[in-house]
Design a protein around this motif. Structure first.
Motif, PDB file in Angstrom:
ATOM      1  N   ASP A 165      -9.395   3.022  -0.010  1.00  0.00           N
ATOM      2  CA  ASP A 165     -10.806   3.253   0.291  1.00  0.00           C
ATOM      3  C   ASP A 165     -11.552   1.960   0.574  1.00  0.00           C
ATOM      4  OD1 ASP A 165     -10.705   2.441  -2.515  1.00  0.00           O
ATOM      5  OD2 ASP A 165     -12.813   3.014  -2.597  1.00  0.00           O
ATOM      6  N   SER A 166     -10.932   0.802   0.327  1.00  0.00           N
ATOM      7  CA  SER A 166     -11.607  -0.483   0.501  1.00  0.00           C
ATOM      8  C   SER A 166     -11.027  -1.255   1.673  1.00  0.00           C
ATOM      9  CB  SER A 166     -11.499  -1.333  -0.769  1.00  0.00           C
ATOM     10  OG  SER A 166     -10.175  -1.809  -0.941  1.00  0.00           O
ATOM     11  N   ASP A 167     -11.844  -2.142   2.251  1.00  0.00           N
ATOM     12  CA  ASP A 167     -11.361  -2.996   3.338  1.00  0.00           C
ATOM     13  C   ASP A 167     -10.253  -3.920   2.848  1.00  0.00           C
ATOM     14  OD1 ASP A 167     -13.315  -1.765   4.802  1.00  0.00           O
ATOM     15  OD2 ASP A 167     -14.509  -3.577   5.179  1.00  0.00           O
ATOM     16  N   ALA A 168     -10.404  -4.434   1.619  1.00  0.00           N
ATOM     17  CA  ALA A 168      -9.389  -5.344   1.078  1.00  0.00           C
ATOM     18  C   ALA A 168      -8.051  -4.635   0.934  1.00  0.00           C
ATOM     19  CB  ALA A 168      -9.842  -5.899  -0.274  1.00  0.00           C
ATOM     20  N   GLY A 169      -8.079  -3.397   0.460  1.00  0.00           N
ATOM     21  CA  GLY A 169      -6.845  -2.646   0.314  1.00  0.00           C
ATOM     22  C   GLY A 169      -6.221  -2.285   1.648  1.00  0.00           C
ATOM     23  N   ALA A 170      -7.060  -1.898   2.603  1.00  0.00           N
ATOM     24  CA  ALA A 170      -6.551  -1.579   3.937  1.00  0.00           C
ATOM     25  C   ALA A 170      -5.940  -2.816   4.588  1.00  0.00           C
ATOM     26  CB  ALA A 170      -7.673  -1.018   4.807  1.00  0.00           C
ATOM     27  N   GLU A 171      -6.559  -3.972   4.363  1.00  0.00           N
ATOM     28  CA  GLU A 171      -6.015  -5.222   4.891  1.00  0.00           C
ATOM     29  C   GLU A 171      -4.662  -5.524   4.256  1.00  0.00           C
ATOM     30  OE1 GLU A 171      -5.739  -9.141   6.687  1.00  0.00           O
ATOM     31  OE2 GLU A 171      -6.592  -7.199   7.229  1.00  0.00           O
ATOM     32  N   ALA A 172      -4.513  -5.265   2.966  1.00  0.00           N
ATOM     33  CA  ALA A 172      -3.233  -5.481   2.298  1.00  0.00           C
ATOM     34  C   ALA A 172      -2.144  -4.608   2.917  1.00  0.00           C
ATOM     35  CB  ALA A 172      -3.368  -5.191   0.808  1.00  0.00           C
ATOM     36  N   ALA A 173      -2.474  -3.342   3.172  1.00  0.00           N
ATOM     37  CA  ALA A 173      -1.507  -2.431   3.784  1.00  0.00           C
ATOM     38  C   ALA A 173      -1.142  -2.896   5.195  1.00  0.00           C
ATOM     39  CB  ALA A 173      -2.070  -1.017   3.817  1.00  0.00           C
ATOM     40  N   ARG A 174      -2.143  -3.314   5.961  1.00  0.00           N
ATOM     41  CA  ARG A 174      -1.893  -3.777   7.327  1.00  0.00           C
ATOM     42  C   ARG A 174      -0.977  -4.994   7.327  1.00  0.00           C
ATOM     43  NH1 ARG A 174      -3.907  -7.312  11.188  1.00  0.00           N
ATOM     44  NH2 ARG A 174      -5.219  -8.348   9.639  1.00  0.00           N
ATOM     45  N   ARG A 175      -1.254  -5.929   6.427  1.00  0.00           N
ATOM     46  CA  ARG A 175      -0.441  -7.140   6.360  1.00  0.00           C
ATOM     47  C   ARG A 175       0.967  -6.861   5.846  1.00  0.00           C
ATOM     48  NH1 ARG A 175      -4.168 -11.327   3.186  1.00  0.00           N
ATOM     49  NH2 ARG A 175      -2.276 -12.608   3.373  1.00  0.00           N
ATOM     50  N   ALA A 176       1.117  -5.767   5.087  1.00  0.00           N
ATOM     51  CA  ALA A 176       2.437  -5.385   4.589  1.00  0.00           C
ATOM     52  C   ALA A 176       3.256  -4.645   5.639  1.00  0.00           C
ATOM     53  CB  ALA A 176       2.279  -4.503   3.346  1.00  0.00           C
ATOM     54  N   GLY A 177       2.625  -4.308   6.757  1.00  0.00           N
ATOM     55  CA  GLY A 177       3.323  -3.566   7.800  1.00  0.00           C
ATOM     56  C   GLY A 177       3.443  -2.081   7.497  1.00  0.00           C
ATOM     57  N   MET A 178       2.500  -1.572   6.698  1.00  0.00           N
ATOM     58  CA  MET A 178       2.515  -0.162   6.308  1.00  0.00           C
ATOM     59  C   MET A 178       1.392   0.597   7.003  1.00  0.00           C
ATOM     60  SD  MET A 178       3.127  -0.572   2.189  1.00  0.00           S
ATOM     61  CE  MET A 178       4.598  -1.408   1.562  1.00  0.00           C
ATOM     62  N   ALA A 179       1.619   1.868   7.241  1.00  0.00           N
ATOM     63  CA  ALA A 179       0.558   2.721   7.762  1.00  0.00           C
ATOM     64  C   ALA A 179      -0.512   2.877   6.686  1.00  0.00           C
ATOM     65  CB  ALA A 179       1.117   4.085   8.154  1.00  0.00           C
ATOM     66  N   CYS A 180      -1.760   2.984   7.117  1.00  0.00           N
ATOM     67  CA  CYS A 180      -2.856   3.098   6.151  1.00  0.00           C
ATOM     68  C   CYS A 180      -3.804   4.209   6.544  1.00  0.00           C
ATOM     69  CB  CYS A 180      -3.620   1.780   6.038  1.00  0.00           C
ATOM     70  SG  CYS A 180      -4.923   1.808   4.775  1.00  0.00           S
ATOM     71  N   VAL A 181      -4.145   5.027   5.556  1.00  0.00           N
ATOM     72  CA  VAL A 181      -5.184   6.041   5.702  1.00  0.00           C
ATOM     73  C   VAL A 181      -6.369   5.576   4.875  1.00  0.00           C
ATOM     74  CG1 VAL A 181      -5.833   8.442   5.306  1.00  0.00           C
ATOM     75  CG2 VAL A 181      -3.491   7.878   6.029  1.00  0.00           C
ATOM     76  N   LEU A 182      -7.517   5.488   5.504  1.00  0.00           N
ATOM     77  CA  LEU A 182      -8.725   5.012   4.828  1.00  0.00           C
ATOM     78  C   LEU A 182      -9.593   6.207   4.460  1.00  0.00           C
ATOM     79  CD1 LEU A 182     -10.338   2.409   4.018  1.00  0.00           C
ATOM     80  CD2 LEU A 182     -11.561   2.675   6.183  1.00  0.00           C
ATOM     81  N   LEU A 183      -9.797   6.397   3.161  1.00  0.00           N
ATOM     82  CA  LEU A 183     -10.665   7.465   2.668  1.00  0.00           C
ATOM     83  C   LEU A 183     -12.088   6.929   2.594  1.00  0.00           C
ATOM     84  CD1 LEU A 183     -11.140  10.255   1.307  1.00  0.00           C
ATOM     85  CD2 LEU A 183     -10.647   9.123  -0.887  1.00  0.00           C
ATOM     86  N   ARG A 184     -12.929   7.413   3.499  1.00  0.00           N
ATOM     87  CA  ARG A 184     -14.307   6.922   3.546  1.00  0.00           C
ATOM     88  C   ARG A 184     -15.148   7.891   4.365  1.00  0.00           C
ATOM     89  NH1 ARG A 184     -15.057   0.786   5.275  1.00  0.00           N
ATOM     90  NH2 ARG A 184     -13.877   0.580   3.320  1.00  0.00           N
ATOM     91  N   ASP A 185     -16.365   8.127   3.907  1.00  0.00           N
ATOM     92  CA  ASP A 185     -17.280   8.966   4.669  1.00  0.00           C
ATOM     93  C   ASP A 185     -17.329   8.473   6.113  1.00  0.00           C
ATOM     94  OD1 ASP A 185     -19.978   9.742   5.839  1.00  0.00           O
ATOM     95  OD2 ASP A 185     -20.037  10.853   3.953  1.00  0.00           O
TER      96      ASP A 185
END
Length: 221
Positions: A165-185
């Motif tokens: 749900d956070s930009d920091a977490g999504a950035e971590a997933a992106r840098r790890a080479g993983m798909a990311c789903v962002l839960l956010r309004d």
């Protein structure tokens, strides 16, 4: 594999935690509102938040400030933590798909123990599949925590999907080479990264997983 963040994804405790940080900031002379603190500190690590408060206030914070705040958060979460709307049903449905599940959060293990036990989610999660970026010294947005979680099941990063749900977490997933789903309004801003998938409610997550698995089976066939 599915890797879940904790706060804002499973447990609705991020705002309560950042309110404590806002109180701390005001105590040291930084006149910040709870809402401002939530925007600034969500998904962050306590060491960097301590440095930001020290910089903005011009004050020196105690060396054990991180531990003091963590202890306040743990105490609060033992009684005040609540699940994100739909979290129990979503987690059960994900597990019913037979997919391996792990948790990767910047929260400490003590915090997550309090949050999961007070909400009852500990009945659905194995402790050895819960990982703390704080305790492992692998805080997001570094990718290490998510890579570590995948390594425990010998699953390549490209076969992992992260719910954040956070930009920091999504950035971590992106840098790890993983798909990311962002839960956010969907009315709120979000990073415009290629491949980032957005959902507005947890009820959308399992159908998304089912569609992805169906496409994978079609590709193999």
């Amino acid at each position: 594999m599915v890797i879940f963040d904790c706060d804002g994804v499973l447990v609705d405790g991020e705002y309560l935690s950042t309110c404590i940080m806002a109180q701390e900031a005001r105590k040291y002379g930084w006149n910040i509102t709870d809402e401002q603190a939530n925007k600034l500190f969500t998904g962050g690590e306590l060491a960097k938040i301590r440095d930001r408060i020290a910089h903005e206030s011009g004050k020196t914070l105690p060396d054990d400030w991180d531990m003091q705040v963590q202890n306040r958060i743990v105490t609060m979460m033992k009684t005040d933590a609540q699940t994100v709307d739909g979290a129990e049903d979503m987690l059960k449905a994900t597990l019913d798909l037979g997919l391996p599940v792990r948790i990767g959060s910047n929260s400490s293990m003590a915090e997550m123990d309090a949050k999961f036990s007070s909400t009852g989610l500990d009945q659905m999660l194995d402790e050895d599949r819960i990982h703390s970026g704080r305790d492992l010294n692998m805080p997001k947005p570094r990718p290490d925590l998510y890579l570590y979680a995948a390594e425990q099941d010998n699953i390549p990063p490209g076969n992992c999907i992260v719910l954040e749900d956070s930009d920091a977490g999504a950035e971590a997933a992106r840098r790890a080479g993983m798909a990311c789903v962002l839960l956010r309004d969907l009315s709120r801003p979000a990073p415009q990264w290629p491949g980032l998938i957005r959902i507005g409610h947890l009820s959308e997550f399992v159908p998304l997983l089912q569609r992805i698995r169906a496409k994978q089976k079609q590709a193999v066939a």
